[in-house]
Design a protein around this motif. Sequence first.
Motif, PDB file in Angstrom:
ATOM      1  N   VAL A  48      30.651  26.703  36.840  1.00 57.53           N
ATOM      2  CA  VAL A  48      29.760  27.101  37.946  1.00 57.53           C
ATOM      3  C   VAL A  48      28.327  27.213  37.434  1.00 57.53           C
ATOM      4  N   TYR A  49      28.180  27.826  36.249  1.00 61.40           N
ATOM      5  CA  TYR A  49      26.855  27.953  35.655  1.00 61.40           C
ATOM      6  C   TYR A  49      26.253  26.585  35.350  1.00 61.40           C
ATOM      7  N   LEU A  93      33.825  30.390  34.788  1.00 57.91           N
ATOM      8  CA  LEU A  93      32.487  30.470  35.368  1.00 57.91           C
ATOM      9  C   LEU A  93      31.500  29.536  34.683  1.00 57.91           C
TER      10      LEU A  93
END
Length: 561
Positions: free
Chosen positions: A304-305, A301
């Motif tokens: 994505v962040y 993630l």
Amino acid sequence: MATSKTKSRRSAITGIAVVAVIGVFVLYPIFFLFQAALKQGDGTVEGSTGYGLGNFERLPSYGSIIWNTLEVSVVATIVAIVVGFLIAYILTRTNVPFRRGLEQLMAVPYYVTPLLGALAWGLLGEPHSGYINILWRALGGEGAIINVTSAMGIAWVMALFEGSVAFVMISAVMQSIDPSLEEASQVIGASRFNTMMRVTLPLVAPGVLGALIYVFAEMLGSFSAALVLGTPSRFYVLTTAIFLMVTQYPPRIPLAAAMGVVLFAVMFLMTYIYRRMIAGRSYVTVSGKAFRPRPVDVGGLRWVYLALVGAYIFLSVILPLLTLAYVSLQQLATALPSWSNFTLEHYRVALSQNAVRFAIRNSLELGVFTATIGVALTGTISWLLHRSKLPGRGALEYISMFPQAVPRLVFAFGIMWAWLVIPVPVYGTIWLLLIAYVTVFLPLGVRTISSVLLQLDKTLDECGQVCGANWFQRLRTINIPLLRPGIMAAWMLLFIGSVRELGASILLVGPNSQVLTPAIVDAWNFSSSELTAAMALIQTVVVGVVIVIFTVLMRRRDLKG
């Protein structure tokens, strides 16, 4: 005994004098704002028919403007707080790549002014001529894919540039949270999302609530985005309505003042509610037990962040600057120009015009004077508040922070009305702009310097006193060297704020006191978008050059020291 009484009397006189001087500059314009709002008739001496509440009774007939203001402010605040909270969580609580560099970049939207952003997004997202919509239709789409002249569009642009403010306020609180609290939540089986909502969010409630109140107040008083994007489509909020009522002929001064009083009252009430809400609750997370903030490993993630944070920086900084540069380099701006259409002519025209050069010089002079006088004044106020036993300190603090509860356009309106009735020829001069800038930026300077001053142990000053140093010697040899980071930060913030200020400038400029930001607005209204884009980028470059020079000089001084 006599000496002690004499010192006490002198302290009392000094305290009263300082409170009186600050009170005149802060409260005097507000008094005239209320007086103008209560006047009946056209607001002039000849046309006045006394005092009453008639102007306030007429406000419901402007219900659509009030609704527009609330709609834009609420939506923009929600978007800004959500963006600020998410980015603060990503950069302070996760192991996202390039975390430190991204934290530095999050301050850049503050330097890219809301006016510059509104100009750029107006060129990108206008429903008929915006480049994004032109490309959309060229690809086979119909209508407009984005409309920044609508309520949602204006709120979107406003939120882009207040999201960084929300980030700064919320991230400062997140960095002080003990990570063991979140780790304990995950140990007992809570997901990352549940941990964020049930543990992290309640713990940062003071920061989120403070950011929400501050951002909403800023949105209510926002002027530049609504002026640039809303006025052409006749979408008005309270600030733009006030501006038009004051500048139209004949002006409707009392009605504009009544609108300003309403804005002031709402912002003042929000500040009061915020203090009451946090007064009886405990949010302590930092105790005597030491801890070191540790980022949470979020696995895949993190990319994505990273993309989310990068998208925000792109939309709020990179895309607006690229758009203005793209437009300013064309003879006639089009979405898909030929090479022969590119030119530097607009920069030559802007820099060759005496009015523009005069406005740049005035802006820089005002920036330097505002920052220098403001630092001296706010530094003195901070010292009196936190290092003296001066009578009236509570009143001094309250008055110093008062301008924060007044939209800058409204405050400028009060200053204009107040100084018009004084037989001193300062209206329309650079001196009135200086008075306005120093006054509206009092809260910023006091908070910046006070935050550093409160970190200094009082015993350092007491040791100097024991060694025989007087007040001035202690200030020069002990306090100012230790306060230099805060003083330099306050100077830079006041300089940038005054150079980019629009709301406190646009009603106070005169033929001999033009500054650059109102000149950019005039170019947008009466000249070409290409010339306007060139002037906006010139302003950005000028501010950037001053920041670089200032930073280099300070670093050299630190190395020599």
